[in-house]
Write a protein that holds these residues in place. Structure first.
Motif, PDB file in Angstrom:
ATOM      1  N   ALA A  59      29.296  14.923  10.519  1.00  0.00           N
ATOM      2  CA  ALA A  59      29.958  14.502  11.744  1.00  0.00           C
ATOM      3  C   ALA A  59      29.550  15.607  12.858  1.00  0.00           C
ATOM      4  O   ALA A  59      29.280  15.187  14.153  1.00  0.00           O
ATOM      5  CB  ALA A  59      31.547  14.497  11.642  1.00  0.00           C
ATOM      6  N   ARG A  60      29.380  16.779  12.501  1.00  0.00           N
ATOM      7  CA  ARG A  60      28.946  17.942  13.249  1.00  0.00           C
ATOM      8  C   ARG A  60      27.490  17.635  13.879  1.00  0.00           C
ATOM      9  O   ARG A  60      27.003  17.657  14.929  1.00  0.00           O
ATOM     10  CB  ARG A  60      28.939  19.081  12.757  1.00  0.00           C
ATOM     11  CG  ARG A  60      29.059  20.294  13.821  1.00  0.00           C
ATOM     12  CD  ARG A  60      29.158  21.643  13.549  1.00  0.00           C
ATOM     13  NE  ARG A  60      30.139  21.544  12.006  1.00  0.00           N
ATOM     14  CZ  ARG A  60      29.684  22.319  10.873  1.00  0.00           C
ATOM     15  NH1 ARG A  60      28.524  23.041  10.780  1.00  0.00           N
ATOM     16  NH2 ARG A  60      30.639  22.269   9.815  1.00  0.00           N
ATOM     17  N   THR A  61      26.714  17.073  12.939  1.00  0.00           N
ATOM     18  CA  THR A  61      25.382  16.647  13.254  1.00  0.00           C
ATOM     19  C   THR A  61      25.205  15.542  14.254  1.00  0.00           C
ATOM     20  O   THR A  61      24.425  15.362  15.130  1.00  0.00           O
ATOM     21  CB  THR A  61      24.367  16.253  11.769  1.00  0.00           C
ATOM     22  OG1 THR A  61      24.815  17.305  11.055  1.00  0.00           O
ATOM     23  CG2 THR A  61      23.107  16.069  12.196  1.00  0.00           C
ATOM     24  N   ALA A  62      25.975  14.410  13.940  1.00  0.00           N
ATOM     25  CA  ALA A  62      26.003  13.206  14.494  1.00  0.00           C
ATOM     26  C   ALA A  62      26.627  13.636  16.138  1.00  0.00           C
ATOM     27  O   ALA A  62      25.741  13.081  16.822  1.00  0.00           O
ATOM     28  CB  ALA A  62      26.890  12.205  13.831  1.00  0.00           C
ATOM     29  N   ARG A  63      27.632  14.513  16.091  1.00  0.00           N
ATOM     30  CA  ARG A  63      27.792  14.878  17.597  1.00  0.00           C
ATOM     31  C   ARG A  63      26.790  15.493  18.345  1.00  0.00           C
ATOM     32  O   ARG A  63      26.522  15.388  19.712  1.00  0.00           O
ATOM     33  CB  ARG A  63      28.916  15.799  17.409  1.00  0.00           C
ATOM     34  CG  ARG A  63      30.359  15.067  17.448  1.00  0.00           C
ATOM     35  CD  ARG A  63      31.719  15.899  17.787  1.00  0.00           C
ATOM     36  NE  ARG A  63      31.459  17.282  17.231  1.00  0.00           N
ATOM     37  CZ  ARG A  63      32.211  17.635  16.191  1.00  0.00           C
ATOM     38  NH1 ARG A  63      32.908  16.753  15.495  1.00  0.00           N
ATOM     39  NH2 ARG A  63      31.959  19.019  15.952  1.00  0.00           N
ATOM     40  N   SER A  64      25.944  16.326  17.711  1.00  0.00           N
ATOM     41  CA  SER A  64      24.798  16.958  18.174  1.00  0.00           C
ATOM     42  C   SER A  64      23.867  16.066  18.838  1.00  0.00           C
ATOM     43  O   SER A  64      23.127  16.205  19.831  1.00  0.00           O
ATOM     44  CB  SER A  64      24.328  18.393  17.595  1.00  0.00           C
ATOM     45  OG  SER A  64      23.863  17.849  16.368  1.00  0.00           O
ATOM     46  N   ILE A  65      23.581  15.065  17.861  1.00  0.00           N
ATOM     47  CA  ILE A  65      22.368  14.183  18.136  1.00  0.00           C
ATOM     48  C   ILE A  65      22.927  13.028  19.134  1.00  0.00           C
ATOM     49  O   ILE A  65      22.095  13.029  20.299  1.00  0.00           O
ATOM     50  CB  ILE A  65      22.180  13.144  16.903  1.00  0.00           C
ATOM     51  CG1 ILE A  65      21.624  14.318  15.980  1.00  0.00           C
ATOM     52  CG2 ILE A  65      21.428  11.966  17.396  1.00  0.00           C
ATOM     53  CD1 ILE A  65      21.364  13.586  14.621  1.00  0.00           C
ATOM     54  N   PHE A  66      24.135  12.885  19.229  1.00  0.00           N
ATOM     55  CA  PHE A  66      24.613  11.827  20.311  1.00  0.00           C
ATOM     56  C   PHE A  66      24.616  12.771  21.888  1.00  0.00           C
ATOM     57  O   PHE A  66      24.753  12.256  22.691  1.00  0.00           O
ATOM     58  CB  PHE A  66      25.975  11.520  20.044  1.00  0.00           C
ATOM     59  CG  PHE A  66      26.112  10.535  19.177  1.00  0.00           C
ATOM     60  CD1 PHE A  66      25.173   9.445  18.994  1.00  0.00           C
ATOM     61  CD2 PHE A  66      27.114  10.377  18.285  1.00  0.00           C
ATOM     62  CE1 PHE A  66      25.190   8.577  18.174  1.00  0.00           C
ATOM     63  CE2 PHE A  66      26.943   9.448  17.296  1.00  0.00           C
ATOM     64  CZ  PHE A  66      25.989   8.295  17.217  1.00  0.00           C
ATOM     65  N   ALA A  67      24.756  14.228  21.778  1.00  0.00           N
ATOM     66  CA  ALA A  67      24.541  14.838  22.866  1.00  0.00           C
ATOM     67  C   ALA A  67      23.124  14.865  23.616  1.00  0.00           C
ATOM     68  O   ALA A  67      23.129  15.350  24.796  1.00  0.00           O
ATOM     69  CB  ALA A  67      24.990  16.336  22.685  1.00  0.00           C
TER      70      ALA A  67
END
Length: 86
Positions: free
Chosen positions: A28-36
């Motif tokens: 989830a943390r990785t996905a949030r950073s990718i979407f940023a």
């Protein structure tokens, strides 16, 4: 619940990953950073254009690190990030 079975998740992946944070915290943390990550290439195009104006025929032997430093200095100057004199 899968992405296909829930309309809200299909429209908002950030909501999906927010709700999955307890089950899959690292993902989830990785996905949030990718979407940023910004989807536009305008900044890189602007730097490329600026470096093209710096590297003219007379400066064609400049090292790439030197060109990068000159681009960063020019960008700082244009954006008023230049240090103020006391």
């Amino acid at each position: 619940m899968t992405l296909d079975s829930n309309y809200e998740y299909n429209n908002n992946l950030l909501l999906f990953w927010k709700e999955q944070h307890n089950h899959l915290p690292l993902l989830a943390r990785t996905a949030r950073s990718i979407f940023a990550v910004q989807a536009s290439s305008s900044e890189s195009e602007r730097y490329f254009s600026m470096s093209g104006r710096i590297v003219i025929e007379q400066r064609s032997i400049l090292d790439s690190d030197c060109v990068e430093a000159l681009v960063e200095l020019k960008e700082a100057y244009l954006n008023n990030l230049w240090p103020k004199e006391e």
